[in-house]
Design an enzyme around this catalytic site. Structure first.
Site, PDB file in Angstrom:
ATOM      1  N   HIS A  44       0.837  -1.199   0.000  1.00 48.31           N
ATOM      2  CA  HIS A  44       0.000   0.000   0.000  1.00 48.31           C
ATOM      3  C   HIS A  44       0.873   1.250   0.000  1.00 48.31           C
ATOM      4  O   HIS A  44       0.897   2.010   0.963  1.00 48.31           O
ATOM      5  CB  HIS A  44      -0.937  -0.016   1.217  1.00 48.31           C
ATOM      6  CG  HIS A  44      -1.971  -1.087   1.142  1.00 48.31           C
ATOM      7  ND1 HIS A  44      -2.336  -1.844   2.235  1.00 48.31           N
ATOM      8  CD2 HIS A  44      -2.716  -1.541   0.100  1.00 48.31           C
ATOM      9  CE1 HIS A  44      -3.258  -2.710   1.854  1.00 48.31           C
ATOM     10  NE2 HIS A  44      -3.502  -2.548   0.577  1.00 48.31           N
ATOM     11  N   HIS A  81       0.736 -10.132   2.275  1.00 44.35           N
ATOM     12  CA  HIS A  81      -0.510 -10.399   3.002  1.00 44.35           C
ATOM     13  C   HIS A  81      -0.964 -11.850   2.883  1.00 44.35           C
ATOM     14  O   HIS A  81      -1.749 -12.323   3.699  1.00 44.35           O
ATOM     15  CB  HIS A  81      -1.635  -9.511   2.465  1.00 44.35           C
ATOM     16  CG  HIS A  81      -1.427  -8.063   2.722  1.00 44.35           C
ATOM     17  ND1 HIS A  81      -1.950  -7.083   1.907  1.00 44.35           N
ATOM     18  CD2 HIS A  81      -0.762  -7.406   3.693  1.00 44.35           C
ATOM     19  CE1 HIS A  81      -1.613  -5.890   2.364  1.00 44.35           C
ATOM     20  NE2 HIS A  81      -0.883  -6.066   3.448  1.00 44.35           N
ATOM     21  N   GLU A 132      -4.722  -9.674   4.599  1.00 38.28           N
ATOM     22  CA  GLU A 132      -4.105 -10.631   5.524  1.00 38.28           C
ATOM     23  C   GLU A 132      -5.149 -11.500   6.214  1.00 38.28           C
ATOM     24  O   GLU A 132      -5.035 -12.730   6.258  1.00 38.28           O
ATOM     25  CB  GLU A 132      -3.276  -9.887   6.574  1.00 38.28           C
ATOM     26  CG  GLU A 132      -2.672 -10.816   7.609  1.00 38.28           C
ATOM     27  CD  GLU A 132      -2.035 -10.080   8.778  1.00 38.28           C
ATOM     28  OE1 GLU A 132      -2.070 -10.610   9.896  1.00 38.28           O
ATOM     29  OE2 GLU A 132      -1.493  -8.976   8.564  1.00 38.28           O
ATOM     30  N   THR A 174      -1.580  -9.007  12.125  1.00 43.23           N
ATOM     31  CA  THR A 174      -0.223  -8.692  12.584  1.00 43.23           C
ATOM     32  C   THR A 174      -0.003  -7.207  12.839  1.00 43.23           C
ATOM     33  O   THR A 174       0.909  -6.831  13.576  1.00 43.23           O
ATOM     34  CB  THR A 174       0.825  -9.177  11.567  1.00 43.23           C
ATOM     35  OG1 THR A 174       0.546  -8.597  10.290  1.00 43.23           O
ATOM     36  CG2 THR A 174       0.820 -10.692  11.453  1.00 43.23           C
ATOM     37  N   CYS A 202       2.845  -8.532  14.968  1.00 46.18           N
ATOM     38  CA  CYS A 202       4.242  -8.441  14.552  1.00 46.18           C
ATOM     39  C   CYS A 202       4.977  -7.398  15.391  1.00 46.18           C
ATOM     40  O   CYS A 202       4.478  -6.280  15.556  1.00 46.18           O
ATOM     41  CB  CYS A 202       4.320  -8.064  13.077  1.00 46.18           C
ATOM     42  SG  CYS A 202       6.009  -7.854  12.481  1.00 46.18           S
ATOM     43  N   SER A 273       5.323  -0.121   5.001  1.00 43.35           N
ATOM     44  CA  SER A 273       5.357  -0.264   3.540  1.00 43.35           C
ATOM     45  C   SER A 273       5.934   0.982   2.863  1.00 43.35           C
ATOM     46  O   SER A 273       5.744   1.197   1.671  1.00 43.35           O
ATOM     47  CB  SER A 273       3.948  -0.546   3.003  1.00 43.35           C
ATOM     48  OG  SER A 273       3.028   0.438   3.426  1.00 43.35           O
TER      49      SER A 273
END
Length: 289
Positions: A44, A81, A132, A174, A202, A273
Site C-alpha cells: 500500500h 498479506h 491478511e 499482525t 508483529c 510499507s
C-alpha cells in the site's frame, strides 16, 4: 530546523522481502519475454506501485480473477498479506509460475488457523476487509469469524457451539495495536469460557509505535510517512495523534504541509510499507526549507 528520525521506521522485513523479490524478477525480465504480475497491489504505497508499473510489473485484480484465465509462461507473485489456499490453487491452475512472498508471520497465523480449526472455532481480530485476514480465514475452512473491535466482540453473534461451552482460539492481524487486541480479547473472554489467545502481532508494528512515542518527547511536531490505504500506517498516525503533538500523515515529500516549517524540531516516522528513498526525500525537503 532539526529533523529527528524514530529509531525504528519504514519497511518491515516481510514487505522488504516481497518488494526485493519483485524487483529482482523485474530486472531479470527486462526484455519482457514473460508477463510479471503481483496478485493484488504488492504494497500500500503509491510511489512504489508506480515504480513497479514502470518496470513492467502488472497487478491482477484479485476479486475478478478466475482459474480459466491463461497465464502460461507468466510469473505471479503472492504479496506479503498472503491469499486463501483456494485462490493459490486457482493461480497454479492458470499455468503461471507462482512465487509465494507471503510474510513468514502471516504464514504462521495461517498455520495456526488451519491447525486449530480442526478442533476449535477460530476468531480473527482486525480489519475484515484486509487481505491478511482474508488469507488467514481461508485456512480455517469456514469455522471462523472476524471481529474488528471490542464493541463488536461484545455483541457479535457467536456460533451455537461456543454457547455450549465450546473452545475457540483468537488470532490477531499482525498490524493491530496491542491495546485494541487486548480489549477484544477481554470482551471475548467474558463470553467464551475456553478461549486461547495467541499473540500474533508483529513486533515491527509495536516497535514502530513505541519508537514514535519515545520520539514525541524530543520534538515539536510529527510527520508520519506512508500510504493512506496502509493499515499499519493509519494506526501509526493514530499513535502520533494520541501523543498530542501536532501530527500529519503524508505519502511523499510533495505533501509536506507548510505549517510544519513553523516548528523547530520535527520528528519523522514511516509505516512498514514506506520505502527508504521516500523517507530520505522528505527529510531532505524539510532541511532545505
Amino acid at each position: 530546523m532539526v529533523v529527528k528520525r524514530a529509531e525504528v521506521l519504514g519497511y518491515c522485513s516481510g514487505v522488504r522481502r516481497a518488494v526485493d523479490t519483485v524487483l529482482k524478477l523485474a530486472k531479470e525480465n527486462t526484455e519482457n519475454k514473460s508477463g510479471l504480475y503481483t496478485f493484488g497491489p504488492l504494497i500500500h504505497n503509491p510511489s512504489t506501485m508506480l515504480r513497479l508499473k514502470q518496470m513492467g510489473v502488472r497487478t491482477i485484480d484479485t476479486e475478478n480473477f478466475t482459474e480459466d484465465e491463461d497465464y502460461k509462461d507468466s510469473v505471479i507473485v503472492i504479496r506479503a498479506h498472503g491469499i486463501p489456499p483456494s485462490k493459490k490453487s486457482e493461480l497454479e491452475k492458470s499455468g503461471a509460475k507462482v512465487i509465494d512472498a507471503t510474510c513468514s508471520r502471516v504464514k504462521a497465523s495461517q498455520a495456526l488457523a488451519k491447525k486449530h480449526s480442526e478442533e476449535a472455532f477460530v476468531i480473527l481480530a482486525g480489519d475484515k476487509n484486509h487481505g491478511e485476514l482474508i488469507s488467514i480465514a481461508g485456512y480455517a475452512e469456514g469455522k471462523c469469524l472476524i471481529v474488528q473491535n471490542a464493541e463488536e466482540a461484545a455483541l457479535i453473534d457467536l456460533p451455537s457451539s461456543l454457547s455450549a461451552n465450546g473452545s475457540a482460539v483468537l488470532i490477531a492481524q499482525t498490524t493491530i495495536k496491542e491495546s485494541e487486541y487486548e480489549a477484544i480479547a477481554s470482551a471475548l473472554k467474558k463470553r467464551i469460557s475456553d478461549l486461547k489467545v495467541f499473540n500474533t502481532i508483529c513486533p515491527a508494528t509495536s516497535d514502530r509505535q513505541a519508537a514514535l512515542k519515545k520520539l514525541a518527547y524530543e520534538v515539536d511536531a510529527l510527520l508520519v510517512i506512508g500510504g493512506k490505504n496502509s493499515a499499519n500506517t493509519k494506526r501509526l498516525f493514530q499513535t502520533a495523534v494520541d501523543t498530542k503533538k501536532p501530527a500529519w500523515l503524508i505519502e511523499d515529500a510533495s505533501e509536506i504541509p507548510k505549517e510544519i516549517f513553523s516548528y523547530s524540531v520535527i520528528g519523522l516516522t514511516a509505516g512498514a510499507s514506506t520505502p527508504d528513498f521516500i523517507i530520505d526525500e522528505v527529510e531532505k525537503k524539510l532541511l532545505e526549507g
